[in-house]
Design an enzyme around this catalytic site. Structure first.
Site, short mmCIF file in Angstrom:
data_model
loop_
_atom_site.label_atom_id
_atom_site.label_comp_id
_atom_site.label_asym_id
_atom_site.label_seq_id
_atom_site.Cartn_x
_atom_site.Cartn_y
_atom_site.Cartn_z
N LEU B 69 0.84 -1.20 0.00
CA LEU B 69 0.00 0.00 0.00
C LEU B 69 0.88 1.26 0.00
O LEU B 69 0.58 2.24 -0.66
CB LEU B 69 -0.89 -0.02 1.25
CG LEU B 69 -2.16 0.81 1.19
CD1 LEU B 69 -2.97 0.51 -0.05
CD2 LEU B 69 -3.01 0.54 2.43
N ILE B 72 2.05 1.98 -3.46
CA ILE B 72 0.96 2.57 -4.25
C ILE B 72 0.81 4.04 -3.89
O ILE B 72 0.62 4.89 -4.76
CB ILE B 72 -0.37 1.80 -4.00
CG1 ILE B 72 -0.23 0.35 -4.48
CG2 ILE B 72 -1.53 2.48 -4.72
CD1 ILE B 72 -1.33 -0.56 -4.02
N HIS B 73 0.92 4.32 -2.61
CA HIS B 73 0.84 5.71 -2.15
C HIS B 73 1.97 6.55 -2.74
O HIS B 73 1.77 7.68 -3.18
CB HIS B 73 0.89 5.74 -0.62
CG HIS B 73 0.83 7.10 -0.02
ND1 HIS B 73 -0.24 7.94 -0.21
CD2 HIS B 73 1.70 7.78 0.75
CE1 HIS B 73 -0.01 9.07 0.42
NE2 HIS B 73 1.17 9.01 1.01
N ALA B 74 3.17 5.96 -2.77
CA ALA B 74 4.33 6.66 -3.33
C ALA B 74 4.11 6.95 -4.81
O ALA B 74 4.41 8.04 -5.31
CB ALA B 74 5.60 5.84 -3.12
#
Lengths: 102, 101
Positions: B69, B72-74
Site C-alpha cells: 500500500l 501505491i501511495h508513493a
C-alpha cells in the site's frame, strides 16, 4: 507529556514515521504522545498539541497551518531525515523546538 | 523497500510542494520567485524519478514481490507531482496573461 502531531496529505507515510519516532522515544526519559493526521483533520486534534510537524509533501501548507495553529509551532520535517526515516532525529528536533532550543 | 518508498515520497512530495508554491507566487505577481521554485521542484522531481526508475528496473529483472500500500501511495504522490508540474506552468502563464493586460 508532550504532544507531537505529524501531518501529511493522507496521513499515510507519516503514520509509519510515527512508529519510527515512537521506537526512538522509548530511549527518551520524556513521555511523548505522537500522532499522524491528514491535513483536513487539524481542528479536531490541535487541543493540547505542543508542535505540528509537516511532511515535505505538504510543505506548501506551512503558512496556512501556522495561521490555524496560532501559538503552536509548525515546522517542516527535514527532507533528508524524512527520506531516510530517521525517527530519532525528527523526535529530537521536535523536542528541541518545544523546549525553545530551535 | 519501505526506505525506497519514503525516498520517493520525500522527493516527489517536495517537488509537489514547490510547484504549488510556484503557483502561489505567480498569483502574487512574484514571477522571479515562481521561476526559482519551479527549478527547485524540477530538481527534486528528477531525483524522485531516478529512484522510481530503479524500482521499475528491479521489477523488469523479476522482482515482483514488493507490492505494498505504501508503494501505491508513493506512486500516487509521483503522479500528483507530475500533474502539478504540468498545471503550474499553465497557471503561471495564465497569471502572466492577466497581469499583462
Amino acid at each position: 507529556m508532550k504532544k507531537i502531531l505529524l501531518m501529511c496529505s493522507a496521513g499515510m507515510s507519516t503514520s509509519i514515521m510515527v512508529k519510527k519516532m515512537k521506537e526512538a522515544a522509548v530511549s527518551h526519559k520524556e513521555e511523548v504522545q505522537i500522532n499522524a493526521i491528514a491535513e483536513q483533520a487539524l481542528e479536531e486534534h490541535i487541543a493540547g498539541t505542543d508542535i505540528i510537524l509537516l511532511g515535505p509533501q505538504v510543505r506548501f501548507l506551512q503558512d496556512k497551518v501556522q495561521a490555524e495553529a496560532k501559538n503552536v509551532p509548525v515546522r517542516v520535517i527535514d527532507m533528508m531525515d524524512y527520506g531516510t526515516m530517521n525517527g530519532a532525529k525528527i523526535l529530537q528536533f521536535a523536542l528541541d523546538v518545544i523546549d525553545g532550543k530551535k | 523497500m519501505e526506505q525506497i518508498c519514503f525516498e520517493l515520497i520525500c522527493y516527489v512530495g517536495d517537488a509537489r510542494s514547490s510547484f504549488i508554491q510556484a503557483i502561489n507566487c505567480a498569483k502574487k505577481g512574484d514571477y522571479a520567485q515562481s521561476e526559482q521554485l519551479i527549478e527547485n521542484g524540477l530538481a527534486s522531481f528528477n531525483r524522485g524519478h531516478a529512484v522510481h526508475a530503479k524500482l521499475v528496473q528491479a521489477e523488469a529483472e523479476g522482482m515482483t514481490d514488493h507490492l505494498s500500500l505504501l508503494l501505491i501511495h508513493a506512486e500516487d504522490q509521483l503522479m500528483s507531482a507530475e500533474t502539478f508540474k504540468i498545471l503550474c506552468t499553465e497557471f503561471i502563464a495564465l497569471y502572466q496573461k492577466i497581469d499583462s493586460k
